[in-house]
Design an enzyme around this catalytic site. Structure first.
Site, short mmCIF file in Angstrom:
data_model
loop_
_atom_site.label_atom_id
_atom_site.label_comp_id
_atom_site.label_asym_id
_atom_site.label_seq_id
_atom_site.Cartn_x
_atom_site.Cartn_y
_atom_site.Cartn_z
N PHE A 8 -6.46 -6.60 -1.10
CA PHE A 8 -7.62 -6.36 -0.24
C PHE A 8 -7.80 -7.52 0.74
CE2 PHE A 8 -8.38 -4.12 -4.26
CZ PHE A 8 -8.58 -2.83 -3.80
N LEU A 9 -6.68 -8.16 1.11
CA LEU A 9 -6.76 -9.34 1.99
C LEU A 9 -7.05 -8.94 3.42
CD1 LEU A 9 -3.51 -11.16 0.78
CD2 LEU A 9 -5.82 -11.34 -0.16
N LYS A 17 -7.44 1.69 -3.36
CA LYS A 17 -7.09 1.00 -2.11
C LYS A 17 -7.34 1.90 -0.89
CE LYS A 17 -5.00 -1.49 0.94
NZ LYS A 17 -4.81 -2.84 1.27
N ARG A 38 -0.81 -5.12 15.88
CA ARG A 38 -0.55 -3.77 15.39
C ARG A 38 -1.80 -2.90 15.58
NH1 ARG A 38 2.14 -5.10 9.69
NH2 ARG A 38 0.94 -7.01 9.99
N THR A 80 0.86 -1.19 0.00
CA THR A 80 0.00 0.00 0.00
C THR A 80 0.90 1.23 0.00
OG1 THR A 80 -1.67 -1.20 1.16
CG2 THR A 80 -1.85 1.18 1.22
N PHE A 111 -19.31 -4.69 8.04
CA PHE A 111 -18.59 -3.57 8.67
C PHE A 111 -19.52 -2.58 9.35
CE2 PHE A 111 -14.12 -4.23 7.84
CZ PHE A 111 -14.24 -5.39 7.08
N CYS A 126 -3.76 -2.16 8.64
CA CYS A 126 -4.15 -1.37 7.45
C CYS A 126 -4.96 -0.13 7.76
CB CYS A 126 -4.94 -2.25 6.49
SG CYS A 126 -3.92 -3.43 5.63
N GLY A 171 -8.67 -1.58 14.37
CA GLY A 171 -7.22 -1.52 14.55
C GLY A 171 -6.59 -2.29 13.41
C1 UDX Z 1 -8.48 -4.66 6.30
C2 UDX Z 1 -9.31 -4.67 5.01
O1 UDX Z 1 -10.57 -5.29 5.25
C3 UDX Z 1 -8.56 -5.37 3.91
O2 UDX Z 1 -9.30 -5.28 2.69
C4 UDX Z 1 -7.21 -4.68 3.72
O3 UDX Z 1 -6.46 -5.30 2.73
C5 UDX Z 1 -6.43 -4.67 5.03
O4 UDX Z 1 -7.23 -4.06 6.05
P1 UDX Z 1 -7.87 -6.38 8.26
O5 UDX Z 1 -7.09 -5.25 8.85
O6 UDX Z 1 -7.24 -7.73 8.18
O7 UDX Z 1 -8.31 -6.00 6.75
O8 UDX Z 1 -9.18 -6.55 9.11
P2 UDX Z 1 -10.76 -6.32 8.96
O9 UDX Z 1 -11.44 -7.63 9.05
O10 UDX Z 1 -11.09 -5.47 7.80
O11 UDX Z 1 -11.04 -5.54 10.33
C6 UDX Z 1 -10.43 -4.28 10.61
C7 UDX Z 1 -10.82 -3.79 11.97
O12 UDX Z 1 -12.17 -3.35 12.01
C8 UDX Z 1 -10.71 -4.81 13.11
O13 UDX Z 1 -10.12 -4.17 14.22
C9 UDX Z 1 -12.13 -5.21 13.41
O14 UDX Z 1 -12.32 -5.61 14.73
C10 UDX Z 1 -12.85 -3.90 13.13
N1 UDX Z 1 -14.26 -4.07 12.75
C11 UDX Z 1 -14.58 -4.70 11.58
C12 UDX Z 1 -15.27 -3.54 13.56
O15 UDX Z 1 -15.01 -2.97 14.62
N2 UDX Z 1 -16.58 -3.67 13.14
C13 UDX Z 1 -16.92 -4.26 11.97
O16 UDX Z 1 -18.11 -4.30 11.67
C14 UDX Z 1 -15.89 -4.81 11.17
#
Ligand code: UDX
Length: 439
Positions: free
Chosen positions: A153-154, A205, A329, A122, A250, A261, A258
């Site tokens: 977007f993983l 992104k 992180r 990124t 979401f 990303c 947190g």
């Molecule tokens: C994210 C993006 O989804 C992904 O596409 C990108 O490539 C990297 O960043 P990730 O950080 O692995 O992925 O986690 P994700 O499942 O998206 O959750 C991010 C944060 O949001 C977590 O702390 C999670 O607890 C929080 N979250 C998620 C909420 O508080 N509420 C929700 O409804 C969804």
């Protein structure tokens, strides 16, 4: 079969490398860390990701996945070189591109045939053009090459599934033919492939991650209003999500987002806007709401146990920023533990996977080896990470161990009525009259 090299065996690099190998390609993963590469050769993963170890093992055995620290070896047969190195952000939110530069220069040094350089890290909008300049400046006589942006977007915990079944593949380049070549290696994934220019791909992104973070901050703001007005945010979120324009994903209120990303990307996008003289009001609000939200569980503990937490023990159920990973992180648990300790509490924690990564980050927190040890003599428990194994706790047993039966549900996973029936004082996030009554 295509020859693909991946630079960087972090999250994105290793998952992408193993998945491309599984799709039948010949993949070489390169990292400058001898230790990481040596470990990988022995089957030891640098990160925890469900299914990754098996995937790596299977493809190494099949002779499709190789590891090296040598650029010469990694580039000699490559058609595509993916750059998937870290881009940490500094205090302002500016992305640190030193590892991308190192990778680009090292590729330039050894390149002896035409190559497509694909950027998966990124990176700030404009970095694709910058990488091309870095390569040209390093070696004016460099063979023909093109730069393509292919943002990832993983999600941690579901990274392999996300790689194999993406919603879309975004490719950006000034060289349409090169982008089409990269599209070819993504065809087996059967996803929509979008080809656009470099800067637009890079922006997609950031805009996607900022939008998802905004969606979560939005529902957290609504949760706080629900608490004041006596509505239940879980129901509100369900009702909102039924509208196809909004959707359910979401939209879970909790202690905030947190990970590796969202925090970095929202900050970096705001920084890029400010450098250009724009004022990204919404992005700042999204970040402010998120840091406030990490205080929510402390407010709730104090409401039930009093402002001074000296002599009190609070147990954290979970430490990782989300279930399915050991990643700490920017995990909400870090701020929550610090806020609790500032209020005088002794903090204990249990996480099924993340304790080794958490220990150096939270050395003052007492790490225990299970939920019962966490509850023993504690005054409150806070659910921080919604691991499945925390969803069906033996509450009667835990109550018998605790000094005060207080449960703060930072992810709204429990049924408030049920928890109360077990003799607990319960507080969720934004559960209104259902969770805590109107104050
Ligand atoms: C994210 C993006 O989804 C992904 O596409 C990108 O490539 C990297 O960043 P990730 O950080 O692995 O992925 O986690 P994700 O499942 O998206 O959750 C991010 C944060 O949001 C977590 O702390 C999670 O607890 C929080 N979250 C998620 C909420 O508080 N509420 C929700 O409804 C969804």
């Amino acid at each position: 079969m295509r020859h693909i090299t991946i630079v960087g065996v972090g999250y994105v690099g290793l998952v992408s490398g193993a998945c491309f190998a599984d799709l039948g390609n010949d993949v070489t993963c390169l990292d400058i860390s001898e230790e990481r590469i040596e470990n990988l050769k022995q089957g030891i993963m640098p990160i925890y990701e469900i299914g990754l170890e098996e995937l790596v093992e299977r493809n190494v055995k099949a002779g499709r996945l190789h590891f090296t620290t040598s650029y010469e070896e990694a580039i000699k047969d490559a058609e595509f070189v993916f750059i998937a190195v870290g881009t940490p952000s500094d205090v302002d939110g500016q992305a640190d591109l030193r590892y991308v530069r190192m990778a680009a220069e090292s590729i330039a040094d050894v390149m002896d045939h035409p190559l497509i350089v694909v950027n998966k890290s990124t990176v700030p909008v404009g970095t694709g053009d910058w990488v091309a300049n870095v390569i040209r400046n390093r070696r004016p006589d460099v063979p023909q090459f093109s730069v393509v942006s292919c943002p990832e977007f993983l999600r941690e915990g579901t990274a392999i599934r996300d790689f194999m079944h993406p919603d879309r593949t975004v490719l950006g380049s000034t060289d349409r033919e090169a982008a089409e070549q990269v599209a070819q290696i993504h065809l087996p994934l059967r996803s929509t492939i979008m080809i656009t220019d470099l800067r637009t791909a890079e922006m997609i992104k950031y805009a996607s991650n900022a939008f998802l973070a905004a969606k979560i901050s939005f529902i957290n703001e609504i949760a706080n209003i629900c608490e004041a007005l006596g509505a239940d945010v879980k129901e509100v979120s369900y009702g909102m999500g039924l509208d196809k324009r909004i959707g359910h994903s979401f939209l879970n209120a909790g202690i905030g987002w947190g990970g590796s990303c969202f925090p970095k990307d929202v900050k970096a996008l705001a920084y890029m806007a400010e450098v250009e003289g724009r004022n990204p009001h919404l992005l700042h609000a999204v970040m402010d709401i998120n840091s406030d939200q990490r205080r929510a569980p402390i407010r709730k503990v104090k409401e039930l146990l009093g402002d001074d937490l000296h002599g009190m023990t609070v147990g954290l159920l979970g430490l990782a920023f989300k279930p399915g990973t050991d990643d700490m992180r920017d995990a909400p648990s870090i701020d929550i533990a610090h806020h609790l300790m500032q209020a005088g509490a002794h903090v204990r924690a249990f996480d099924p996977v993340a304790m080794p990564t958490a220990q150096p980050i939270l050395p003052e927190v007492e790490l225990v080896d299970g939920v019962e040890a966490l509850a023993d003599g504690a005054d409150a428990l806070i659910l921080v990470t919604e691991w499945n194994e925390f969803k069906n706790l033996d509450l009667a047993r835990l109550k018998s161990l605790m000094r005060h039966a207080v449960l703060i549900d930072g992810r709204n996973v429990y049924d408030p009525a049920f928890v109360r029936e077990q003799g607990f004082q319960y507080r969720g996030i934004g559960r209104g009259t259902n969770g805590e009554g109107v104050h």
